[in-house]
Design a protein around this motif. Structure first.
Motif, PDB file in Angstrom:
ATOM      1  N   GLN A  31       0.794  -1.227   0.000  1.00  6.18           N
ATOM      2  CA  GLN A  31       0.000   0.000   0.000  1.00  6.18           C
ATOM      3  C   GLN A  31       0.829   1.280   0.000  1.00  6.18           C
ATOM      4  O   GLN A  31       1.969   1.293   0.462  1.00  6.18           O
ATOM      5  CB  GLN A  31      -0.911   0.020   1.240  1.00  6.18           C
ATOM      6  N   ILE A  32       0.193   2.343  -0.482  1.00  5.43           N
ATOM      7  CA  ILE A  32       0.764   3.686  -0.398  1.00  5.43           C
ATOM      8  C   ILE A  32       0.485   4.210   1.011  1.00  5.43           C
ATOM      9  O   ILE A  32      -0.651   4.117   1.496  1.00  5.43           O
ATOM     10  CB  ILE A  32       0.100   4.606  -1.450  1.00  5.43           C
ATOM     11  N   ALA A 370     -12.076   2.632  -4.422  1.00  8.05           N
ATOM     12  CA  ALA A 370     -11.560   2.817  -3.060  1.00  8.05           C
ATOM     13  C   ALA A 370     -10.163   2.216  -2.913  1.00  8.05           C
ATOM     14  O   ALA A 370      -9.476   2.478  -1.926  1.00  8.05           O
ATOM     15  CB  ALA A 370     -12.513   2.174  -2.052  1.00  8.05           C
ATOM     16  N   GLU A 371      -9.733   1.421  -3.886  1.00 11.12           N
ATOM     17  CA  GLU A 371      -8.464   0.700  -3.759  1.00 11.12           C
ATOM     18  C   GLU A 371      -7.397   1.157  -4.745  1.00 11.12           C
ATOM     19  O   GLU A 371      -6.204   1.101  -4.441  1.00 11.12           O
ATOM     20  CB  GLU A 371      -8.696  -0.798  -4.001  1.00 11.12           C
ATOM     21  N   ILE A 372      -7.816   1.530  -5.949  1.00 10.54           N
ATOM     22  CA  ILE A 372      -6.860   1.835  -7.021  1.00 10.54           C
ATOM     23  C   ILE A 372      -7.333   3.075  -7.788  1.00 10.54           C
ATOM     24  O   ILE A 372      -8.395   3.616  -7.512  1.00 10.54           O
ATOM     25  CB  ILE A 372      -6.690   0.639  -8.001  1.00 10.54           C
ATOM     26  N   GLY A 373      -6.521   3.531  -8.744  1.00  8.04           N
ATOM     27  CA  GLY A 373      -6.940   4.616  -9.633  1.00  8.04           C
ATOM     28  C   GLY A 373      -6.384   5.971  -9.257  1.00  8.04           C
ATOM     29  O   GLY A 373      -6.506   6.926 -10.030  1.00  8.04           O
ATOM     30  N   SER A 374      -5.782   6.107  -8.067  1.00  6.74           N
ATOM     31  CA  SER A 374      -5.149   7.380  -7.686  1.00  6.74           C
ATOM     32  C   SER A 374      -4.022   7.074  -6.712  1.00  6.74           C
ATOM     33  O   SER A 374      -3.942   5.980  -6.152  1.00  6.74           O
ATOM     34  CB  SER A 374      -6.173   8.323  -7.040  1.00  6.74           C
ATOM     35  N   LYS A 379      -4.370   3.642  -0.413  1.00  9.63           N
ATOM     36  CA  LYS A 379      -4.664   2.891  -1.643  1.00  9.63           C
ATOM     37  C   LYS A 379      -3.530   1.912  -1.954  1.00  9.63           C
ATOM     38  O   LYS A 379      -2.444   1.978  -1.365  1.00  9.63           O
ATOM     39  CB  LYS A 379      -4.875   3.849  -2.817  1.00  9.63           C
ATOM     40  N   LEU A 380      -3.794   1.015  -2.872  1.00  4.95           N
ATOM     41  CA  LEU A 380      -2.806   0.000  -3.237  1.00  4.95           C
ATOM     42  C   LEU A 380      -1.678   0.630  -4.046  1.00  4.95           C
ATOM     43  O   LEU A 380      -1.896   1.581  -4.807  1.00  4.95           O
ATOM     44  CB  LEU A 380      -3.479  -1.115  -4.041  1.00  4.95           C
ATOM     45  N   ALA A 381      -0.486   0.090  -3.868  1.00  2.10           N
ATOM     46  CA  ALA A 381       0.703   0.657  -4.520  1.00  2.10           C
ATOM     47  C   ALA A 381       0.803   0.155  -5.955  1.00  2.10           C
ATOM     48  O   ALA A 381       1.690  -0.609  -6.329  1.00  2.10           O
ATOM     49  CB  ALA A 381       1.951   0.316  -3.726  1.00  2.10           C
ATOM     50  N   ASP A 382      -0.160   0.595  -6.789  1.00  2.00           N
ATOM     51  CA  ASP A 382      -0.176   0.322  -8.234  1.00  2.00           C
ATOM     52  C   ASP A 382       0.274   1.618  -8.909  1.00  2.00           C
ATOM     53  O   ASP A 382      -0.514   2.563  -9.042  1.00  2.00           O
ATOM     54  CB  ASP A 382      -1.589  -0.060  -8.694  1.00  2.00           C
ATOM     55  N   ILE A 383       1.528   1.660  -9.324  1.00  2.00           N
ATOM     56  CA  ILE A 383       2.160   2.937  -9.683  1.00  2.00           C
ATOM     57  C   ILE A 383       2.989   2.771 -10.964  1.00  2.00           C
ATOM     58  O   ILE A 383       3.691   1.770 -11.126  1.00  2.00           O
ATOM     59  CB  ILE A 383       3.089   3.403  -8.539  1.00  2.00           C
ATOM     60  N   ALA A 384       2.894   3.786 -11.848  1.00  2.00           N
ATOM     61  CA  ALA A 384       3.697   3.784 -13.080  1.00  2.00           C
ATOM     62  C   ALA A 384       4.672   4.959 -13.076  1.00  2.00           C
ATOM     63  O   ALA A 384       4.280   6.081 -12.754  1.00  2.00           O
ATOM     64  CB  ALA A 384       2.782   3.875 -14.298  1.00  2.00           C
ATOM     65  N   LEU A 385       5.913   4.681 -13.430  1.00  2.00           N
ATOM     66  CA  LEU A 385       6.918   5.738 -13.606  1.00  2.00           C
ATOM     67  C   LEU A 385       7.289   5.790 -15.081  1.00  2.00           C
ATOM     68  O   LEU A 385       7.906   4.862 -15.622  1.00  2.00           O
ATOM     69  CB  LEU A 385       8.187   5.434 -12.783  1.00  2.00           C
ATOM     70  N   TRP A 386       6.883   6.886 -15.743  1.00  2.00           N
ATOM     71  CA  TRP A 386       7.098   7.046 -17.186  1.00  2.00           C
ATOM     72  C   TRP A 386       8.340   7.888 -17.405  1.00  2.00           C
ATOM     73  O   TRP A 386       8.414   9.022 -16.919  1.00  2.00           O
ATOM     74  CB  TRP A 386       5.898   7.748 -17.818  1.00  2.00           C
ATOM     75  N   ARG A 387       9.292   7.393 -18.175  1.00  2.00           N
ATOM     76  CA  ARG A 387      10.530   8.140 -18.396  1.00  2.00           C
ATOM     77  C   ARG A 387      10.337   9.139 -19.544  1.00  2.00           C
ATOM     78  O   ARG A 387      10.042   8.766 -20.674  1.00  2.00           O
ATOM     79  CB  ARG A 387      11.689   7.171 -18.713  1.00  2.00           C
ATOM     80  N   LEU A 388      10.488  10.414 -19.204  1.00  2.00           N
ATOM     81  CA  LEU A 388      10.178  11.488 -20.167  1.00  2.00           C
ATOM     82  C   LEU A 388      11.373  12.366 -20.478  1.00  2.00           C
ATOM     83  O   LEU A 388      11.216  13.435 -21.068  1.00  2.00           O
ATOM     84  CB  LEU A 388       9.032  12.352 -19.612  1.00  2.00           C
ATOM     85  N   VAL A 416       2.810  -3.244  -9.018  1.00  2.07           N
ATOM     86  CA  VAL A 416       1.454  -3.725  -8.746  1.00  2.07           C
ATOM     87  C   VAL A 416       1.450  -4.227  -7.304  1.00  2.07           C
ATOM     88  O   VAL A 416       2.147  -5.186  -6.975  1.00  2.07           O
ATOM     89  CB  VAL A 416       1.041  -4.862  -9.704  1.00  2.07           C
ATOM     90  N   GLY A 417       0.706  -3.526  -6.457  1.00  6.46           N
ATOM     91  CA  GLY A 417       0.725  -3.879  -5.042  1.00  6.46           C
ATOM     92  C   GLY A 417       2.139  -3.838  -4.479  1.00  6.46           C
ATOM     93  O   GLY A 417       2.514  -4.668  -3.653  1.00  6.46           O
ATOM     94  N   GLY A 418       2.930  -2.872  -4.939  1.00  6.96           N
ATOM     95  CA  GLY A 418       4.296  -2.695  -4.444  1.00  6.96           C
ATOM     96  C   GLY A 418       5.326  -3.606  -5.090  1.00  6.96           C
ATOM     97  O   GLY A 418       6.524  -3.452  -4.869  1.00  6.96           O
ATOM     98  N   ARG A 419       4.875  -4.547  -5.915  1.00  4.43           N
ATOM     99  CA  ARG A 419       5.787  -5.493  -6.561  1.00  4.43           C
ATOM    100  C   ARG A 419       6.153  -4.999  -7.959  1.00  4.43           C
ATOM    101  O   ARG A 419       5.267  -4.619  -8.735  1.00  4.43           O
ATOM    102  CB  ARG A 419       5.104  -6.853  -6.676  1.00  4.43           C
ATOM    103  N   ALA A 420       7.432  -5.028  -8.301  1.00  6.23           N
ATOM    104  CA  ALA A 420       7.868  -4.575  -9.615  1.00  6.23           C
ATOM    105  C   ALA A 420       7.471  -5.605 -10.674  1.00  6.23           C
ATOM    106  O   ALA A 420       7.834  -6.778 -10.590  1.00  6.23           O
ATOM    107  CB  ALA A 420       9.377  -4.378  -9.628  1.00  6.23           C
ATOM    108  N   VAL A 421       6.703  -5.143 -11.671  1.00 14.29           N
ATOM    109  CA  VAL A 421       6.348  -5.997 -12.812  1.00 14.29           C
ATOM    110  C   VAL A 421       7.167  -5.587 -14.044  1.00 14.29           C
ATOM    111  O   VAL A 421       7.569  -6.424 -14.844  1.00 14.29           O
ATOM    112  CB  VAL A 421       4.828  -5.919 -13.096  1.00 14.29           C
TER     113      VAL A 421
END
Ligand SMILES: [Zn+2]
Length: 447
Positions: A31-32, A370-374, A379-388, A416-421
């Motif tokens: 989680q975040i 309530a779990e994802i989307g922001s 919230k769950l640690a579903d996070i994207a880092l885009w290299r710009l 995804v949930g803190g795990r690197a995919v």
């Protein structure tokens, strides 16, 4: 284990739509736990640091419509519209089995991850006799790749001999569909917070499903507390089919069956008049907008501005890879922006609104806002880092504009949930080369 993503531009999509240049996101386990402007507070001094300088940090994207199996049949009927395309593909799809579906799903999911998806649904409606456990094969593939998964047990029960579009050998018996759908819910559905697997119910479309199947599927989904999905109003052919057979257009038909509600989301919804949009808004029924597939099949352009103004929940979907060979979820964010503007003018969709559709909008459709989307504490640690900071985005000062208007950027990291995919633009949970070879082999095995 706490880690802190630091130094990037953080687009939270939280209730206040906060953005932090040089902000941080602290993650503990799945989680975040905190998001804010920089610098990183002293209390995180001992945490592992993830350097996000040069990156835009967004919530993971949520894919709300897909057919993973179609990865095995890409590039066919390339100049056809929906009904002709389906007619050419159904006989090939009738040969699917669990091995083909598993290989196709693994390749499709790995590519989805590479394009920013942390959660995806799948609409699987083909269960050829003797094909084995095809739904189980998609579930296994999602577990292997590591995406949060919302497969739907799809179905078709009206074959050509009954006036439907699919050939008889790819449709199922109505009662068998319902009992197998119930069994799939019991076998797979996990309603808990942070679940990696929720099941939905998804009869395929008005032109391949009987009134009984639609009605009973809705009753089953509501009895079991799972969400309900179908294709609707994708093409003008479908309008004509519904008018001829049911005496009304697709939205009115579903409404007459008691189908619509806040637990329902519809794929496409391209051909809607103002009344139909009002009906969806009144029921709180959502729309999975799939712009690239709609363009590929020449179906039309969804009225996203009108839907959003009416209060209809809207998310984005890549749709199956046989009608969208790009299969890129960040590509759909871009297409949603460009298509809305092409028909509605430059104010029809802002770049930030498009990212919202791909994140929080999708989470709402799947009932998981309530779990994802922001990016927010809790919230769950579903996070994207885009290299710009590479050449393709050089000189674009606004990182959100760079993401949406520029070419799809490489993904520095996808959690995804803190795990690197994904790390440095490679999927790290599966052997990509092996997955690609398996997908190549099953595609080549089909006529
Ligand atoms: Zn579809």
């Amino acid at each position: 284990m706490t880690s802190v993503i630091t130094g990037g531009h953080v687009l939270t999509v939280d209730a206040r739509r906060n953005e932090y240049t040089g902000g941080y996101v602290a993650v503990d386990g799945t989680q975040i736990i905190e998001v804010g402007p920089g610098p990183v507070p002293e209390r995180f001094a001992g945490a592992e640091r993830v350097d996000a300088r040069g990156c835009l940090v967004t919530p993971g994207l949520v894919n709300t419509h897909h057919h993973l199996y179609q990865w095995a049949t890409r590039g066919r009927a390339v100049d056809s519209g929906l009904f002709d395309w389906l007619t050419q593909l159904y006989p090939v799809w009738g040969m699917l089995d669990e091995r083909i579906v598993g290989a196709a799903a693994t390749a499709a999911l790995a590519w989805l991850a590479r394009t920013g998806a942390t959660t995806t649904m799948d609409h699987h409606y083909l269960f050829p006799r003797g094909g084995g456990d095809v739904l189980g094969a998609t579930v296994a593939a999602a577990a292997e790749v590591g995406l949060r998964f919302q497969p739907t047990r799809g179905s078709m029960d009206v074959g050509r001999s009954q006036g439907g579009l699919p050939p008889d050998n790819v449709v199922e018996d109505t009662a068998a569909v319902l009992s197998d759908t119930q069994a799939a819910i019991e076998r797979f559905h996990d309603p808990s917070f942070g679940s990696m697997l929720r099941i939905g119910v998804a009869p395929c479309s008005p032109f391949s499903c009987s009134r009984d199947l639609l009605t009973e599927s809705a009753a089953l989904a509501r009895d079991r507390g799972v969400r309900l999905h179908t294709h609707l109003a994708e093409t003008s052919d479908e309008d004509e089919y519904c008018l001829e057979r049911f005496g009304c257009k697709p939205v009115a038909y579903l409404d007459s069956l008691g189908w619509l509600g806040p637990d329902v989301w519809l794929a496409h919804a391209v051909h809607l008049d103002d009344d139909a949009i009002g009906t969806l808004a009144a029921h709180g029924t959502g729309v999975a907008h799939c712009p690239w597939s709609n363009a590929r099949l020449g179906a039309g352009i969804c009225r996203t501005r009108a839907l959003l103004d009416a209060g209809v929940p809207v998310g984005l979907g890549v749709d199956g890879a046989a009608s969208n060979e790009t299969s890129s979820l960040i590509g759909e964010v871009s297409a949603a922006t460009h298509f809305a503007r092409a028909v509605g003018g430059p104010s029809a969709m802002s770049v930030r609104e498009a990212v919202e559709l791909g994140t929080l909008g999708g989470a709402r459709l799947l009932g998981r806002e309530a779990e994802i989307g922001s990016l927010e504490a809790g919230k769950l640690a579903d996070i994207a880092l885009w290299r710009l900071d590479g050449p393709p985005h050089l000189g674009i000062a606004d990182p959100v504009a760079a993401l949406v208007l520029g070419p799809p950027p490489p993904l520095e990291l996808l959690l995804v949930g803190g795990r690197a995919v994904v790390e440095r633009d490679r999927v790290v949970t599966v052997d990509e080369a092996r997955a690609e070879q398996a997908a190549r082999d099953v595609s080549a095995s089909l006529p």
